[in-house]
Enzyme design. Structure first.
Site, mmCIF file in Angstrom:
data_model
loop_
_atom_site.group_PDB
_atom_site.id
_atom_site.type_symbol
_atom_site.label_atom_id
_atom_site.label_comp_id
_atom_site.label_asym_id
_atom_site.label_seq_id
_atom_site.Cartn_x
_atom_site.Cartn_y
_atom_site.Cartn_z
ATOM 1 N N LYS A 1 0.963 -1.081 -0.010
ATOM 2 C CA LYS A 1 -0.052 0.015 -0.126
ATOM 3 C C LYS A 1 0.940 1.242 0.006
ATOM 4 O O LYS A 1 0.483 2.285 -0.676
ATOM 5 C CB LYS A 1 -0.903 0.022 1.032
ATOM 6 C CG LYS A 1 -0.138 0.115 2.551
ATOM 7 C CD LYS A 1 -0.903 -0.736 3.734
ATOM 8 C CE LYS A 1 0.125 -1.680 4.497
ATOM 9 N NZ LYS A 1 -0.537 -2.660 5.017
ATOM 10 N N GLY B 1 -6.717 -6.203 3.393
ATOM 11 C CA GLY B 1 -6.311 -7.593 3.368
ATOM 12 C C GLY B 1 -7.170 -8.474 2.634
ATOM 13 O O GLY B 1 -6.948 -8.387 1.371
ATOM 14 N N LYS C 1 -3.991 3.836 2.185
ATOM 15 C CA LYS C 1 -5.319 2.940 1.618
ATOM 16 C C LYS C 1 -6.321 4.038 1.034
ATOM 17 O O LYS C 1 -6.947 3.986 0.090
ATOM 18 C CB LYS C 1 -5.905 2.142 2.790
ATOM 19 C CG LYS C 1 -4.868 0.877 3.120
ATOM 20 C CD LYS C 1 -4.943 0.250 4.539
ATOM 21 C CE LYS C 1 -4.213 -0.785 4.684
ATOM 22 N NZ LYS C 1 -4.319 -1.149 6.290
HETATM 23 N N1 LIG Z 1 1.191 -8.617 7.533
HETATM 24 C C1 LIG Z 1 -0.120 -8.135 7.007
HETATM 25 O O1 LIG Z 1 -0.990 -8.692 7.566
HETATM 26 C C2 LIG Z 1 -0.057 -7.540 5.651
HETATM 27 C C3 LIG Z 1 -1.498 -7.030 5.318
HETATM 28 C C4 LIG Z 1 -1.916 -6.197 3.947
HETATM 29 C C5 LIG Z 1 -0.741 -5.933 3.372
HETATM 30 N N2 LIG Z 1 0.409 -6.390 3.802
HETATM 31 C C6 LIG Z 1 1.689 -6.022 2.933
HETATM 32 O O2 LIG Z 1 2.388 -7.130 2.341
HETATM 33 C C7 LIG Z 1 3.734 -6.751 2.067
HETATM 34 C C8 LIG Z 1 4.634 -7.632 3.232
HETATM 35 O O3 LIG Z 1 4.094 -7.707 4.565
HETATM 36 P P1 LIG Z 1 4.635 -8.924 5.588
HETATM 37 O O4 LIG Z 1 3.755 -8.583 6.790
HETATM 38 O O5 LIG Z 1 4.595 -10.236 4.839
HETATM 39 O O6 LIG Z 1 6.311 -8.309 5.878
HETATM 40 P P2 LIG Z 1 7.244 -9.126 6.553
HETATM 41 O O7 LIG Z 1 6.573 -10.194 7.325
HETATM 42 O O8 LIG Z 1 8.233 -8.153 7.365
HETATM 43 O O9 LIG Z 1 8.169 -9.747 5.258
HETATM 44 C C9 LIG Z 1 9.083 -9.342 4.382
HETATM 45 C C10 LIG Z 1 9.759 -10.087 3.785
HETATM 46 O O10 LIG Z 1 10.592 -9.423 2.669
HETATM 47 C C11 LIG Z 1 11.905 -9.982 2.736
HETATM 48 N N3 LIG Z 1 12.766 -8.701 2.479
HETATM 49 C C12 LIG Z 1 12.882 -7.684 3.194
HETATM 50 N N4 LIG Z 1 13.779 -6.954 2.536
HETATM 51 C C13 LIG Z 1 14.149 -7.608 1.248
HETATM 52 C C14 LIG Z 1 15.154 -7.277 0.177
HETATM 53 N N5 LIG Z 1 15.746 -5.890 0.170
HETATM 54 N N6 LIG Z 1 15.230 -8.147 -0.822
HETATM 55 C C15 LIG Z 1 14.403 -9.290 -0.422
HETATM 56 N N7 LIG Z 1 13.744 -9.666 0.417
HETATM 57 C C16 LIG Z 1 13.414 -8.873 1.399
HETATM 58 C C17 LIG Z 1 12.147 -10.424 4.219
HETATM 59 O O11 LIG Z 1 13.215 -11.310 4.191
HETATM 60 P P3 LIG Z 1 13.596 -11.994 5.475
HETATM 61 O O12 LIG Z 1 12.340 -13.101 5.778
HETATM 62 O O13 LIG Z 1 14.895 -12.753 5.187
HETATM 63 O O14 LIG Z 1 13.518 -11.215 6.646
HETATM 64 C C18 LIG Z 1 10.798 -10.906 4.394
HETATM 65 O O15 LIG Z 1 10.628 -12.428 4.061
HETATM 66 C C19 LIG Z 1 3.887 -5.284 2.903
HETATM 67 O O16 LIG Z 1 3.779 -4.380 1.574
HETATM 68 C C20 LIG Z 1 2.690 -5.144 3.547
HETATM 69 O O17 LIG Z 1 2.225 -3.658 3.753
HETATM 70 C C21 LIG Z 1 0.798 -7.005 4.886
#
Ligand SMILES: NC(=O)c1ccc[n+]([C@@H]2O[C@H](COP(=O)([O-])OP(=O)(O)OC[C@H]3O[C@@H](n4cnc5c(N)ncnc54)[C@H](OP(=O)(O)O)[C@@H]3O)[C@@H](O)[C@H]2O)c1
Length: 429
Positions: free
Chosen positions: A106, A135, A206
């Protein structure tokens, strides 16, 4: 069915990415049947390659996300890293090398959606991002496709589960903000640093995305007025209850009454208990859409979490893969209306203002005069006095934010007004 698989590069394998990979594996046959070809996880880019990731073949894991998106044989890049860079550069590179993109980002879409859409169009590829707003709730596609023949006038949403959890706690238990935040943190609903949620940054991103799609107009994050909910008190909830209302942090995207401009804003607001959004409890999200032909619609569900968010990502993946097979692309950015985005001063709504005043004759008349002088019409006034001090609660009819601002400034200058205890907008009526 085509036997050659479509290749998917997964950028990020955290909360969302790991669930995307799991569902791609466990539902592989169904996904293949729905798409018309199998989908294969061709690579997974992460930051920490040595971390054990259940169900992921270690041979697929790389730290070189750029090389992965440049491979040339990737059909779809799923970006679930988050943040602005390197996500932006990776998505742009993916388009340049022939891939379509599904993203949940987002922050990036709100800041740079127009440029990313342009890059997708230039290369004849898709950019889908259902998971970026609320979500699991199907919202982007209904707005973009199902309502493409209608005219959306207003989008009113609870789009942040953390803040809804906190406000719901305050409402149901009488807790103060800090107490409710502490509970949200203990239960994992709030992050260690909750700023993005409680200060409304997440909801503002959002709101920008929703307003852009709803009004066929570019709305950037900077265009969205934002107020967090850290100042909401137990006393505000008590006042709301007396009015038959509750308090929610709302993202509100509106077409002006004359249709000539739009606004987007995020702030806490009172809404009547009879409004469907008032019944959205805990960390749930809901978005209420008002449009010319359809009337009122409400979309409700879990707004975050690995598995719900992955559901939205997978839905996009299926759509993008189908487009890929048919050689088509889905709808891109629609910004033809190009309406001006007005500032907060032009927003017209009702207000609940709580004043601490001297408890003596003539104060009420003085206060009422200030409202009248600024063209803000009063709906109700309630006064409670104690020990020479009194509280005065004024609820207005609809007025512009600019007029209300002028009124409050003048009220603060009155000797008899000791302070403005709270100002809350009243929405959803
Ligand atoms: N979590 C939610 O409920 C939710 C809901 C709606 C939208 N989102 C969106 O979904 C996206 C991901 O969220 P998330 O909660 O899954 O985040 P997260 O748990 O922090 O996961 C981020 C992932 O990206 C990897 N990463 C970070 N920097 C990187 C780089 N430079 N090169 C390659 N990989 C890299 C991390 O690697 P490592 O595993 O090695 O640390 C991790 O696997 C975001 O845009 C967020 O706003 C999330």
């Amino acid at each position: 069915m085509r036997t050659r698989p479509l290749k998917v590069a997964l950028l990020g394998c955290g909360v969302v990415g790991s669930e995307v990979a799991r569902i791609m594996t466990t539902h592989a046959d169904d996904l293949a049947a729905r798409i018309g070809a199998p989908v294969e996880l061709a690579g997974v880019a992460v930051r920490r390659p040595s971390k054990v990731r259940e169900g992921i073949d270690p041979a697929l894991v790389t730290t070189d996300a750029t090389a992965l998106v440049k491979r040339g044989d990737i059909d779809v890049v799923v970006e679930v890293i988050g943040g602005i860079e390197p996500a932006r550069a990776l998505i742009t590179t993916a388009f340049e090398h022939g891939a379509s993109v599904v993203s949940a980002n987002k922050a990036l879409l709100a800041q740079d959606g127009a440029a990313l859409h342009a890059a997708a169009e230039q290369h004849g590829r898709d950019l889908y991002y259902e998971a970026a707003v609320a979500g699991a709730i199907p919202l982007i596609r209904p707005l973009r496709e199902s309502l493409a023949g209608d005219k959306v006038n207003r989008v009113l949403g609870i789009v942040n589960g953390t803040t809804n959890f906190i406000l719901d706690k305050m409402d149901s238990t009488g807790a103060g903000y800090q107490e409710a935040l502490d509970e949200a943190t203990a239960l994992g609903y709030a992050e260690a640093d909750p700023t993005a949620d409680v200060e409304g940054f997440d909801a503002a991103a959002k709101a920008a995305i929703l307003a852009g799609i709803a009004f066929h107009t570019r709305v950037r994050l900077d265009d969205v007025y934002r107020e967090g909910m850290t100042e909401v008190t137990a006393a505000d909830f008590a006042s709301a209850k007396e009015m038959g209302c509750t308090i929610k942090l709302l993202a509100i995207c509106e077409r002006a009454e004359d249709g000539a401009s739009v606004t987007a804003r995020v702030h806490p607001a009172m809404i009547p208990l009879t409004h469907p959004l008032a019944s959205v409890r805990g960390a749930y999200n809901a978005v209420f859409v008002e449009s010319d032909a359809s009337g009122q619609l409400m979309f409700y569900g879990p707004g975050a979490g690995g598995s719900p968010t992955a559901s939205a990502v997978l839905g996009d993946l299926v759509a993008v893969c189908r487009n890929r097979l048919s050689g088509a692309t889905g709808p891109g950015e629609s910004a033809y209306a190009a309406l001006p985005v007005s500032g907060m001063g032009d927003v017209v709504t009702r207000y609940h203002i709580s004043l601490d005043v001297a408890d003596k004759p003539g104060v009420l008349a003085q206060v009422a005069t200030v409202f009248a002088e600024h063209g803000v019409s009063i709906d109700t006034v309630r006064q409670q006095g104690k020990d020479g001090e009194a509280s005065l609660v004024v609820v207005t009819h609809r007025a512009s934010d600019a007029a209300l601002g002028g009124t409050v400034e003048a009220l603060r200058k009155l000797d008899t007004v000791r302070g403005v205890a709270s100002i809350m907008r009243v929405e959803g009526e």
